[in-house]
Write an enzyme that holds these catalytic residues in place. Structure first.
Site, PDB file in Angstrom:
ATOM      1  CG  ASP A  20      -2.177  -0.775   1.049  1.00 15.50           C
ATOM      2  OD1 ASP A  20      -2.331  -1.438   0.005  1.00 15.50           O
ATOM      3  OD2 ASP A  20      -3.020  -0.755   1.967  1.00 15.50           O
ATOM      4  CG  ASP A  21       0.170   3.902   2.211  1.00 17.00           C
ATOM      5  OD1 ASP A  21      -1.010   3.979   1.835  1.00 17.00           O
ATOM      6  OD2 ASP A  21       0.482   3.705   3.403  1.00 17.00           O
TER       7      ASP A  21
ATOM      8  CG  HIS B   2      -4.966   6.205   2.440  1.00 11.98           C
ATOM      9  ND1 HIS B   2      -3.914   5.407   2.816  1.00 11.98           N
ATOM     10  CD2 HIS B   2      -4.737   7.429   3.002  1.00 11.98           C
ATOM     11  CE1 HIS B   2      -3.070   6.108   3.569  1.00 11.98           C
ATOM     12  NE2 HIS B   2      -3.557   7.341   3.694  1.00 11.98           N
TER      13      HIS B   2
END
Length: 343
Positions: free
Chosen positions: A46-47, A167
């Protein structure tokens, strides 16, 4: 949905990435006697796009066979670099839809909208939830922002996201999930994430305050399931990642998570059958956050990097995921890493 013999009976389950790096891990294998996988596992970093150091850590992890998929923050300060890296290294990539951190992508929402505070930033992980609960957020503006983020993703990558999640799990929140599902369905993005983790509440190392937050995330995710189903959106049988975040990631904690996932009953809509076999193959996603810690003034989504991104926990996850013992664990448990497009 069926697994083809080309992808999954020729490539050994101990190979990190079925279509990306066909290399054996520490265990030796023979195609003629190779057991079929028990699980197809998407390991999502993620991110991606948050900062250059996060990007580099995620790429290093992918090249080492530790992850098989990434989720891009298009409003991250290093999103363009991340998209270029994904193209260069053929990394499967989806959209990490962001409504809680940084600055909106849609220009009309950046100055005056219900989604931002007086400084023009999103309300934050808990602030967004509180504003939603008070009925202060415009779902029309949520839709505008989600569509703008998909548009920017296409501009950066040249194709639609292979999956789309949220998110800080905003995509399963009340009201938001309806809008999210409509956008994903309209654009024919096939997969999302449903954060309901087996074994979470019997996990001894999760502190009480996180248990409370995770319980609410799970409730929201369960309530989102009929919405996602109604819109024809798919997701893996099992979600993992809350019990293995940061310093909680280890070989034993990953083994525990995989054991719970393998014990799950695959749903008829998302499970697969290996060609020539009636044995179902569990599909799962493991959410991870590898990377090198952000420099204090480099990165973020407009406000600079947060404590989460600057934490040494990011590099700890990276180190564990790259450990040859993890690849050996996948071999032992007959877990095949893949991307969403392989499900």
């Amino acid at each position: 949905m069926r697994l083809t013999s080309r992808k999954y009976s020729v490539v050994a389950p101990c190979v990190g990435l079925s279509d990306f790096h066909e290399r054996p891990c520490v265990a030796q294998w023979r195609p003629a006697i190779m057991p079929q996988p028990r699980m197809m596992l998407v390991v999502t970093g993620d991110d991606f796009g948050y900062c250059p150091r996060r990007n580099q850590g995620i790429v290093d992890c992918f090249q080492a066979g530790g992850i098989s998929n990434v989720s891009l923050l298009v409003n991250g300060s290093a999103a363009k670099q991340a998209a270029d890296l994904a193209k260069r290294h053929n990394i499967p990539i989806g959209l990490h839809a962001n409504l809680s951190e940084g600055i909106p992508v849609c220009p009309s929402l950046q100055q005056s909208s219900t989604l931002v505070n007086q400084h023009g930033f999103f309300h934050g992980k808990m602030g967004f939830r509180q504003a939603l609960k008070r009925g202060e957020l415009s779902m029309k503006q949520v839709e505008l922002e989600l569509r703008a983020q998909v548009g920017l993703f296409v501009e950066l990558n040249g194709h639609l996201p292979e999956h789309m999640d949220g998110h800080q799990h905003v995509h399963v929140l009340p009201e938001v999930r309806e809008v999210f599902a409509k956008v994903v369905s309209d654009l024919r993005i096939p997969y999302t994430r449903v954060p309901v983790e087996p074994g979470l509440y019997s996990c001894p190392w999760i502190p009480a305050h996180l248990h409370k937050f995770y319980k609410q995330v799970e409730k929201d995710a369960l309530d989102a399931i009929p919405v996602f189903r109604r819109h024809g959106i798919r997701w893996p049988d099992v979600y993992l990642g809350l019990t293995t975040m940061g310093q909680n990631m280890s070989i034993p904690s990953l083994h525990r998570a995989l054991s719970y996932a393998l014990a799950a009953n695959p749903s008829s809509s998302t499970s697969s059958s290996v060609q020539g076999s009636h044995q179902p193959v569990v599909t799962a996603e493991l959410m991870v956050h590898p990377g090198y810690p952000s420099h204090p003034k480099e990165g973020g989504c407009g406000e600079g990097p947060d404590d989460f991104s600057q934490s040494a926990d990011r590099q700890h996850e990276l180190s564990v995921l790259k450990d040859p013992s993890v690849l050996a664990l996948y071999c032992q448990e007959r877990v095949q890493l893949c991307a969403f497009r392989d499900l």
